[in-house]
Motif scaffolding. Structure first.
Motif, PDB file in Angstrom:
ATOM      1  N   TYR A  68       5.650   6.847   2.842  1.00  0.00           N
ATOM      2  CA  TYR A  68       5.949   8.153   2.728  1.00  0.00           C
ATOM      3  C   TYR A  68       4.648   9.074   2.452  1.00  0.00           C
ATOM      4  CZ  TYR A  68       7.562  12.545   0.859  1.00  0.00           C
ATOM      5  OH  TYR A  68       7.583  14.128   0.657  1.00  0.00           O
ATOM      6  N   VAL A  69       4.144   8.799   1.078  1.00  0.00           N
ATOM      7  CA  VAL A  69       2.707   9.305   1.097  1.00  0.00           C
ATOM      8  C   VAL A  69       1.647   9.286   1.922  1.00  0.00           C
ATOM      9  CG1 VAL A  69       0.962   9.056  -0.806  1.00  0.00           C
ATOM     10  CG2 VAL A  69       3.178   9.322  -1.441  1.00  0.00           C
ATOM     11  N   MET A  70       1.467   8.080   2.522  1.00  0.00           N
ATOM     12  CA  MET A  70       0.553   7.983   3.753  1.00  0.00           C
ATOM     13  C   MET A  70       0.885   8.880   4.706  1.00  0.00           C
ATOM     14  SD  MET A  70      -1.955   6.050   2.724  1.00  0.00           S
ATOM     15  CE  MET A  70      -2.619   4.284   1.967  1.00  0.00           C
ATOM     16  N   GLY A  71       2.089   8.944   5.182  1.00  0.00           N
ATOM     17  CA  GLY A  71       2.522   9.901   6.089  1.00  0.00           C
ATOM     18  C   GLY A  71       2.321  11.234   6.061  1.00  0.00           C
ATOM     19  N   LEU A  72       2.468  11.590   4.443  1.00  0.00           N
ATOM     20  CA  LEU A  72       2.089  13.197   4.283  1.00  0.00           C
ATOM     21  C   LEU A  72       0.597  13.490   4.358  1.00  0.00           C
ATOM     22  CD1 LEU A  72       4.204  13.875   0.961  1.00  0.00           C
ATOM     23  CD2 LEU A  72       4.390  14.828   3.400  1.00  0.00           C
ATOM     24  N   ALA A  73      -0.179  12.325   3.966  1.00  0.00           N
ATOM     25  CA  ALA A  73      -1.533  12.435   3.949  1.00  0.00           C
ATOM     26  C   ALA A  73      -2.095  12.479   5.449  1.00  0.00           C
ATOM     27  CB  ALA A  73      -2.242  11.260   3.141  1.00  0.00           C
ATOM     28  N   SER A  74      -1.542  11.751   6.191  1.00  0.00           N
ATOM     29  CA  SER A  74      -1.864  11.957   7.850  1.00  0.00           C
ATOM     30  C   SER A  74      -1.684  13.387   8.339  1.00  0.00           C
ATOM     31  CB  SER A  74      -1.149  10.901   8.627  1.00  0.00           C
ATOM     32  OG  SER A  74      -1.602   9.623   8.316  1.00  0.00           O
ATOM     33  N   GLU A  75      -0.500  13.940   7.646  1.00  0.00           N
ATOM     34  CA  GLU A  75      -0.156  15.211   8.262  1.00  0.00           C
ATOM     35  C   GLU A  75      -0.951  16.529   7.657  1.00  0.00           C
ATOM     36  OE1 GLU A  75       4.072  15.722   7.102  1.00  0.00           O
ATOM     37  OE2 GLU A  75       4.540  13.920   8.318  1.00  0.00           O
ATOM     38  N   THR A  76      -1.509  16.467   6.398  1.00  0.00           N
ATOM     39  CA  THR A  76      -2.112  17.101   5.614  1.00  0.00           C
ATOM     40  C   THR A  76      -3.439  17.039   5.257  1.00  0.00           C
ATOM     41  OG1 THR A  76      -1.654  16.236   3.642  1.00  0.00           O
ATOM     42  CG2 THR A  76      -0.098  17.536   4.153  1.00  0.00           C
ATOM     43  N   GLY A  77      -3.884  15.889   5.587  1.00  0.00           N
ATOM     44  CA  GLY A  77      -5.467  15.648   5.297  1.00  0.00           C
ATOM     45  C   GLY A  77      -5.915  15.446   3.874  1.00  0.00           C
ATOM     46  N   MET A  78      -4.901  15.291   3.099  1.00  0.00           N
ATOM     47  CA  MET A  78      -5.230  15.143   1.691  1.00  0.00           C
ATOM     48  C   MET A  78      -5.686  13.883   1.317  1.00  0.00           C
ATOM     49  SD  MET A  78      -1.862  17.400   0.358  1.00  0.00           S
ATOM     50  CE  MET A  78      -2.390  17.456  -1.536  1.00  0.00           C
ATOM     51  N   LEU A  79      -6.186  13.653   0.166  1.00  0.00           N
ATOM     52  CA  LEU A  79      -6.825  12.582  -0.385  1.00  0.00           C
ATOM     53  C   LEU A  79      -5.213  11.734  -1.105  1.00  0.00           C
ATOM     54  CD1 LEU A  79      -9.737  13.264  -2.269  1.00  0.00           C
ATOM     55  CD2 LEU A  79      -9.748  12.564  -0.021  1.00  0.00           C
ATOM     56  N   VAL A  80      -5.460  10.163  -1.120  1.00  0.00           N
ATOM     57  CA  VAL A  80      -4.339   9.723  -1.999  1.00  0.00           C
ATOM     58  C   VAL A  80      -5.015   8.947  -2.887  1.00  0.00           C
ATOM     59  CG1 VAL A  80      -2.559   7.880  -1.306  1.00  0.00           C
ATOM     60  CG2 VAL A  80      -3.037   9.422   0.503  1.00  0.00           C
ATOM     61  N   ASP A  81      -4.059   8.742  -4.135  1.00  0.00           N
ATOM     62  CA  ASP A  81      -4.402   7.968  -5.086  1.00  0.00           C
ATOM     63  C   ASP A  81      -3.111   7.303  -5.785  1.00  0.00           C
ATOM     64  OD1 ASP A  81      -5.184   6.801  -7.758  1.00  0.00           O
ATOM     65  OD2 ASP A  81      -6.738   8.523  -8.130  1.00  0.00           O
ATOM     66  N   ILE A  82      -3.184   6.143  -5.441  1.00  0.00           N
ATOM     67  CA  ILE A  82      -1.845   5.234  -5.921  1.00  0.00           C
ATOM     68  C   ILE A  82      -1.880   4.676  -7.124  1.00  0.00           C
ATOM     69  CG2 ILE A  82      -0.095   3.650  -4.972  1.00  0.00           C
ATOM     70  CD1 ILE A  82      -0.709   4.691  -2.267  1.00  0.00           C
ATOM     71  N   HIS A  83      -1.014   4.656  -8.075  1.00  0.00           N
ATOM     72  CA  HIS A  83      -0.908   3.888  -9.197  1.00  0.00           C
ATOM     73  C   HIS A  83      -0.206   2.393  -8.771  1.00  0.00           C
ATOM     74  CE1 HIS A  83      -1.476   7.041 -11.823  1.00  0.00           C
ATOM     75  NE2 HIS A  83      -1.168   6.376 -12.759  1.00  0.00           N
ATOM     76  N   CYS A  84      -1.031   1.478  -8.500  1.00  0.00           N
ATOM     77  CA  CYS A  84      -0.655   0.264  -7.886  1.00  0.00           C
ATOM     78  C   CYS A  84      -0.618  -1.088  -8.546  1.00  0.00           C
ATOM     79  CB  CYS A  84      -1.724   0.264  -6.586  1.00  0.00           C
ATOM     80  SG  CYS A  84      -0.738  -0.678  -5.003  1.00  0.00           S
ATOM     81  N   ASP A  85       0.583  -1.787  -8.726  1.00  0.00           N
ATOM     82  CA  ASP A  85       0.551  -3.154  -9.112  1.00  0.00           C
ATOM     83  C   ASP A  85      -0.037  -2.976 -10.447  1.00  0.00           C
ATOM     84  OD1 ASP A  85       1.395  -4.036  -6.831  1.00  0.00           O
ATOM     85  OD2 ASP A  85      -0.569  -4.345  -5.845  1.00  0.00           O
ATOM     86  N   GLU A  86       0.308  -2.109 -11.424  1.00  0.00           N
ATOM     87  CA  GLU A  86      -0.096  -1.973 -12.829  1.00  0.00           C
ATOM     88  C   GLU A  86       0.684  -2.974 -13.466  1.00  0.00           C
ATOM     89  OE1 GLU A  86      -0.926   0.951 -16.385  1.00  0.00           O
ATOM     90  OE2 GLU A  86       0.123   1.835 -14.497  1.00  0.00           O
ATOM     91  N   THR A  87       0.980  -4.188 -13.618  1.00  0.00           N
ATOM     92  CA  THR A  87       1.617  -5.107 -14.215  1.00  0.00           C
ATOM     93  C   THR A  87       1.045  -6.566 -13.939  1.00  0.00           C
ATOM     94  OG1 THR A  87       3.719  -6.160 -13.391  1.00  0.00           O
ATOM     95  CG2 THR A  87       2.679  -5.513 -11.553  1.00  0.00           C
ATOM     96  N   ASP A  88       1.517  -7.602 -14.665  1.00  0.00           N
ATOM     97  CA  ASP A  88       1.056  -8.724 -14.868  1.00  0.00           C
ATOM     98  C   ASP A  88       1.954  -9.649 -13.860  1.00  0.00           C
ATOM     99  OD1 ASP A  88      -0.442  -8.381 -17.172  1.00  0.00           O
ATOM    100  OD2 ASP A  88       1.286  -8.311 -18.238  1.00  0.00           O
TER     101      ASP A  88
END
Length: 442
Positions: free
Chosen positions: A194-214
């Motif tokens: 969903y967020v990547m789709g929004l970025a494709s539409e808007t040209g915005m940058l993306v920063d994802i909190h990703c796999d912050e886990t053990d």
């Protein structure tokens, strides 16, 4: 010239230079004593660097440690629960004043470029309004990017997508999500798509909190990289934390790191929070809680360092010092090789500037803005060793902050001795090469 910085040592350089500035632009970098101006900053051989960049901080939660209560378990999940309680009474002026105070701490220590996350899980979007207004008020002094960050996840409640889209309308700069905090893996993948789709539409940058886990089965970073490639978003996407990578088997980690390099996805490690929050369930030996920084760098992945928290439910300490964050990472990631220490310095300067997509305006070069810091240290190695004062912080030729260096004297056997913590040169290695201390009494 209307301003000259005398006897400056630039990153990676051995010789001293003067830097001439006119109307806020670096006009000339030349040999010492070759430039004159009515205003002079004496660097005295100290390191003159581009400003520090903090690519990952939560200003909406800054300075809330202990309110409503402290995180006694020290876990990520308790921090999220405490922030959930605090969110019930968020106030625009409180958020903005706390964030302003935290930014002032950061500026005093040389940080002029900041990416902050604003929690868009609360329906009023008060955090977005406060932080975007602060961004606009400080424009021209401090550059702030605001991330639409759904702390609770996009699909853990009914309004997640609507709140993200409203945050875009309110003027956020970057899109975020937190796939490992969604209800299911399928929801986590859907949030990234969903967020990547929004970025494709808007040209915005993306920063994802990703796999912050053990959890070694938390593998959303591969989804981020794949979506980046498929949607042609190379250079626009960042994966923050990625701490589960320290638990992956080596074969999978090698494949993943190659995929990140191919996708041009930047990675931000946050040593303060990662080392405190991760591996809380381990007995011994305990994991360090840091992603595979050395392997990522070796593969050509752009890695930056974030401060993440400043006295909030996740991390009760901190003062906004990127040099402290860099020093901690050096130890936790075992990056103590001589050249690696210089790499670590670049992680709080050039690498993080690349992640924020500000490289065109960033750096000490003729024709670029006169935006730099003067450190009380000779070079990058000494800056990380000493975590020294930032003597001057300059933006477009204007001094925004100035700090007097600490002065220490010690009296041992024969009078007072001035101590500046400077290290002897590595050449002339024998003890006879070391200068005798001044014991004259003055």
């Amino acid at each position: 010239m209307d301003l000259v910085i005398k006897n400056a040592r630039l990153p990676g350089a051995g010789t001293l230079v003067d830097i001439g500035v006119t109307a806020g632009i670096i006009q000339k970098i030349a040999a010492p004593e070759s430039l004159q101006a009515p205003r002079v900053i004496h660097a005295k051989g100290g390191l003159v660097s581009p400003p520090f960049v903090d690519p990952h901080v939560h200003l909406d939660a800054a300075l809330t440690a202990g309110n409503p209560r402290y995180n006694e378990s020290g876990t990520l999940l308790e921090g999220i629960r405490i922030w959930g309680e605090r969110k019930q009474r968020l106030d625009y002026h409180d958020i903005k004043s706390r964030a302003y105070r935290a930014v002032s701490w950061m500026v005093a220590q040389g940080v002029l470029f900041i990416r902050t996350h604003a929690d868009v899980s609360e329906p009023s979007l008060t955090t977005v309004q406060a932080l975007t207004d602060l961004r606009d008020e400080l424009r021209g002094m401090v550059d702030i990017q605001v991330v639409a960050f759904p702390q609770d996840g996009i699909y853990t409640h009914d309004d997640g997508e609507r709140l993200m889209e409203e945050a875009i309308e309110l003027g956020v700069d970057v899109l975020g999500c937190i796939p490992h905090n969604e209800l299911t893996r399928e929801d986590g993948v859907a949030s990234v798509e969903y967020v990547m789709g929004l970025a494709s539409e808007t040209g915005m940058l993306v920063d994802i909190h990703c796999d912050e886990t053990d959890d070694d089965q938390s593998r959303f970073v591969e989804t981020v990289a794949a979506q980046t490639i498929k949607r042609g978003l190379q250079g626009q996407v960042t994966a923050s934390h990625a701490t589960a990578m320290h638990s992956y088997n080596n074969a999978y980690a090698a494949k993943l790191i190659g995929l990140l390099a191919r996708a041009g996805v930047g990675v931000i490690t946050n040593p303060f929070d990662n080392s405190i929050l991760q591996a809380r369930g381990d007995s011994y030996p305990k994991r360090r809680g840091i992603t595979r920084v050395d392997e990522l760098l070796a593969a050509g992945v752009t890695v930056g360092i974030g401060h993440d928290s400043i006295m909030d439910p996740w991390y009760p300490l901190g003062r906004g010092s990127m040099l402290q964050a860099a020093s901690l990472l050096l130890h936790l990631a075992q990056l103590s090789g001589h050249e690696q220490i210089f790499d670590v310095f670049r992680m709080i300067t050039d690498n993080s500037a690349k992640i924020l997509n500000i490289k065109e305006q960033y750096g000490i070069e003729e024709g670029k803005p006169a935006t730099f810091i003067v450190l009380n240290a000779d070079n990058e190695h000494e800056a990380i060793r000493l975590t020294p004062e930032c003597l001057y912080v300059v933006r477009d030729g204007r001094v925004l902050a100035q700090t007097e260096p600490a002065l220490s004297t010690v009296q041992l056997t024969a009078g007072k001795q001035l101590v500046d913590f400077s290290a002897p040169a590595p050449s002339g290695a024998g003890p006879e090469a070391a200068a005798e201390p001044d014991t004259s009494g003055e």
